[in-house]
Design a protein around this motif. Structure first.
Motif, PDB file in Angstrom:
ATOM      1  N   SER A   1     -10.603   1.957  -4.361  1.00  0.00           N
ATOM      2  CA  SER A   1     -10.007   2.978  -4.051  1.00  0.00           C
ATOM      3  C   SER A   1      -8.443   2.891  -4.285  1.00  0.00           C
ATOM      4  N   ASP A   2      -7.836   3.926  -4.585  1.00  0.00           N
ATOM      5  CA  ASP A   2      -6.490   3.980  -4.775  1.00  0.00           C
ATOM      6  C   ASP A   2      -5.700   3.324  -3.616  1.00  0.00           C
ATOM      7  N   ALA A   3      -6.028   3.402  -2.453  1.00  0.00           N
ATOM      8  CA  ALA A   3      -5.402   2.926  -1.375  1.00  0.00           C
ATOM      9  C   ALA A   3      -5.559   1.464  -1.518  1.00  0.00           C
ATOM     10  N   ASP A   4      -6.510   0.972  -1.701  1.00  0.00           N
ATOM     11  CA  ASP A   4      -6.926  -0.684  -1.636  1.00  0.00           C
ATOM     12  C   ASP A   4      -6.131  -1.094  -2.925  1.00  0.00           C
ATOM     13  N   GLN A   5      -6.087  -0.356  -4.187  1.00  0.00           N
ATOM     14  CA  GLN A   5      -5.319  -0.871  -5.217  1.00  0.00           C
ATOM     15  C   GLN A   5      -4.003  -0.908  -5.029  1.00  0.00           C
ATOM     16  N   GLU A   6      -3.365   0.004  -4.385  1.00  0.00           N
ATOM     17  CA  GLU A   6      -2.000  -0.023  -4.264  1.00  0.00           C
ATOM     18  C   GLU A   6      -1.579  -1.081  -3.407  1.00  0.00           C
ATOM     19  N   LEU A   7      -2.300  -1.246  -2.278  1.00  0.00           N
ATOM     20  CA  LEU A   7      -1.886  -2.238  -1.150  1.00  0.00           C
ATOM     21  C   LEU A   7      -2.107  -3.651  -1.999  1.00  0.00           C
ATOM     22  N   LEU A   8      -3.084  -3.990  -2.557  1.00  0.00           N
ATOM     23  CA  LEU A   8      -3.293  -5.369  -3.281  1.00  0.00           C
ATOM     24  C   LEU A   8      -2.028  -5.466  -4.381  1.00  0.00           C
ATOM     25  N   ARG A   9      -1.770  -4.426  -5.275  1.00  0.00           N
ATOM     26  CA  ARG A   9      -0.609  -4.458  -5.878  1.00  0.00           C
ATOM     27  C   ARG A   9       0.688  -4.876  -5.215  1.00  0.00           C
TER      28      ARG A   9
ATOM     29  N   VAL B   1       1.225  -6.384  -2.354  1.00  0.00           N
ATOM     30  CA  VAL B   1       1.202  -7.691  -2.084  1.00  0.00           C
ATOM     31  C   VAL B   1       1.034  -8.889  -3.139  1.00  0.00           C
ATOM     32  N   GLY B   2       0.397  -8.349  -4.345  1.00  0.00           N
ATOM     33  CA  GLY B   2      -0.034  -9.399  -5.461  1.00  0.00           C
ATOM     34  C   GLY B   2       0.985  -9.334  -6.297  1.00  0.00           C
ATOM     35  N   TRP B   3       1.212  -8.226  -6.973  1.00  0.00           N
ATOM     36  CA  TRP B   3       2.142  -8.021  -8.162  1.00  0.00           C
ATOM     37  C   TRP B   3       3.616  -7.791  -7.729  1.00  0.00           C
ATOM     38  N   GLU B   4       3.782  -7.121  -6.714  1.00  0.00           N
ATOM     39  CA  GLU B   4       5.255  -6.810  -6.321  1.00  0.00           C
ATOM     40  C   GLU B   4       5.742  -7.705  -5.421  1.00  0.00           C
ATOM     41  N   GLU B   5       4.717  -8.691  -4.995  1.00  0.00           N
ATOM     42  CA  GLU B   5       5.351  -9.869  -3.781  1.00  0.00           C
ATOM     43  C   GLU B   5       5.869  -9.350  -2.684  1.00  0.00           C
ATOM     44  N   LEU B   6       5.413  -8.237  -2.084  1.00  0.00           N
ATOM     45  CA  LEU B   6       6.051  -7.941  -1.055  1.00  0.00           C
ATOM     46  C   LEU B   6       5.302  -8.540   0.108  1.00  0.00           C
ATOM     47  N   SER B   7       6.151  -8.758   1.261  1.00  0.00           N
ATOM     48  CA  SER B   7       5.317  -9.423   2.385  1.00  0.00           C
ATOM     49  C   SER B   7       4.701  -8.183   3.049  1.00  0.00           C
ATOM     50  N   LEU B   8       3.649  -8.580   3.936  1.00  0.00           N
ATOM     51  CA  LEU B   8       2.938  -7.514   4.536  1.00  0.00           C
ATOM     52  C   LEU B   8       3.768  -6.585   5.170  1.00  0.00           C
TER      53      LEU B   8
ATOM     54  N   SER C   1       1.796   0.548  10.054  1.00  0.00           N
ATOM     55  CA  SER C   1       2.210  -0.503  10.911  1.00  0.00           C
ATOM     56  C   SER C   1       1.785  -1.702  10.251  1.00  0.00           C
ATOM     57  N   ARG C   2       2.319  -3.018  10.561  1.00  0.00           N
ATOM     58  CA  ARG C   2       2.112  -3.863  10.028  1.00  0.00           C
ATOM     59  C   ARG C   2       0.704  -4.468  10.429  1.00  0.00           C
ATOM     60  N   ALA C   3       0.106  -4.104  11.331  1.00  0.00           N
ATOM     61  CA  ALA C   3      -1.231  -4.573  11.975  1.00  0.00           C
ATOM     62  C   ALA C   3      -1.977  -3.771  11.107  1.00  0.00           C
ATOM     63  N   ALA C   4      -1.906  -2.402  10.895  1.00  0.00           N
ATOM     64  CA  ALA C   4      -2.682  -1.536   9.881  1.00  0.00           C
ATOM     65  C   ALA C   4      -2.906  -2.132   8.530  1.00  0.00           C
ATOM     66  N   ALA C   5      -1.768  -2.762   8.079  1.00  0.00           N
ATOM     67  CA  ALA C   5      -1.669  -3.089   6.841  1.00  0.00           C
ATOM     68  C   ALA C   5      -2.493  -4.426   6.579  1.00  0.00           C
ATOM     69  N   ALA C   6      -2.456  -5.200   7.647  1.00  0.00           N
ATOM     70  CA  ALA C   6      -2.924  -6.566   7.622  1.00  0.00           C
ATOM     71  C   ALA C   6      -4.521  -6.372   7.565  1.00  0.00           C
ATOM     72  N   VAL C   7      -4.878  -5.344   8.278  1.00  0.00           N
ATOM     73  CA  VAL C   7      -6.481  -5.099   8.436  1.00  0.00           C
ATOM     74  C   VAL C   7      -7.056  -4.400   7.060  1.00  0.00           C
ATOM     75  N   ARG C   8      -6.086  -3.574   6.332  1.00  0.00           N
ATOM     76  CA  ARG C   8      -6.568  -2.813   5.139  1.00  0.00           C
ATOM     77  C   ARG C   8      -6.352  -3.972   4.154  1.00  0.00           C
ATOM     78  N   LEU C   9      -5.289  -4.676   4.206  1.00  0.00           N
ATOM     79  CA  LEU C   9      -5.403  -6.125   3.118  1.00  0.00           C
ATOM     80  C   LEU C   9      -6.625  -6.643   3.137  1.00  0.00           C
ATOM     81  N   HIS C  10      -7.052  -7.392   4.314  1.00  0.00           N
ATOM     82  CA  HIS C  10      -8.071  -7.982   4.566  1.00  0.00           C
ATOM     83  C   HIS C  10      -9.508  -7.486   3.934  1.00  0.00           C
ATOM     84  N   ARG C  11      -9.600  -6.245   4.381  1.00  0.00           N
ATOM     85  CA  ARG C  11     -10.672  -5.616   3.807  1.00  0.00           C
ATOM     86  C   ARG C  11     -10.728  -5.295   2.380  1.00  0.00           C
ATOM     87  N   ALA C  12      -9.413  -5.060   1.836  1.00  0.00           N
ATOM     88  CA  ALA C  12      -9.303  -4.875   0.380  1.00  0.00           C
ATOM     89  C   ALA C  12      -9.465  -5.959  -0.280  1.00  0.00           C
TER      90      ALA C  12
END
Length: 186
Positions: free
Chosen positions: A114-122, A124-131, A141-152
């Motif tokens: 999904s676009d949301a998964d792609q954006e989050l992975l990019r 953290v991975g490409w833009e090298e942002l922290s969670l 929230s950071r917690a929501a991003a952590a869950v979304r990142l784990h699933r993505a």
């Protein structure tokens, strides 16, 4: 939050010099056209200047958030999906070819998400942002991003055909040992 007086030309010049290149790369990875990516970056900095009183101390995630919204508006206006960057085939060594092939595999797998998964992975991975920074860009929230990142990451692994992470091994229960002396646990 600093006022507009503290955020004059000098502040803006420093902001621009520090973050122009990362914002262009952010846009380029999403639209694949260097000229269009530079235009997006210019638009981001126009917004930053107009809303300079709102720019937080952690500027880059805020700028990425602006770029993300500008790109979303552009895509909605055109009613077209983002253009994906094609494979680079100008590499010479076998290792570089293998890396390019792996990158192409990752891009293909990423495109299935999904676009949301792609954006989050990019982010953290490409833009090298922290969670926390990625959460700020996404407005969650950071917690929501952590869950979304784990699933993505799990969905990306499955799309890449990676073997699933094995379930933890649970030891079998101890068996009863019956002897002439009676029943007892071993």
């Amino acid at each position: 939050m600093p006022g507009l007086r503290e955020r004059g030309e000098g502040w803006f010049t420093a902001l621009y010099c520090a973050h122009y290149a990362p914002v262009v790369r952010y846009a380029l990875r999403r639209i694949g056209d260097p000229g269009a990516a530079a235009e997006v970056a210019q638009d981001v900095f126009v917004v930053a200047w107009r809303r300079r009183a709102e720019v937080p101390d952690r500027q880059l995630p805020w700028l990425y958030g602006v770029a993300r919204r500008l790109l979303a508006n552009h895509w909605r206006a055109r009613q077209a999906a983002p253009v994906h960057i094609g494979e680079e085939r100008l590499l010479v060594t076998a290792d570089e070819h293998a890396a390019a092939d792996r990158l192409a595999d990752v891009r293909r797998a990423l495109a299935t998400l999904s676009d949301a998964d792609q954006e989050l992975l990019r982010l953290v991975g490409w833009e090298e942002l922290s969670l926390a920074e990625a959460a700020a860009v996404l407005g969650c929230s950071r917690a929501a991003a952590a869950v979304r990142l784990h699933r993505a990451r799990g969905r990306l692994s499955r799309a890449l055909g990676a073997p699933p992470t094995p379930a933890p091994r649970v030891p079998a229960p101890k068996q009863l040992n019956t002897t002439a002396e009676g029943n007892r646990h071993v």
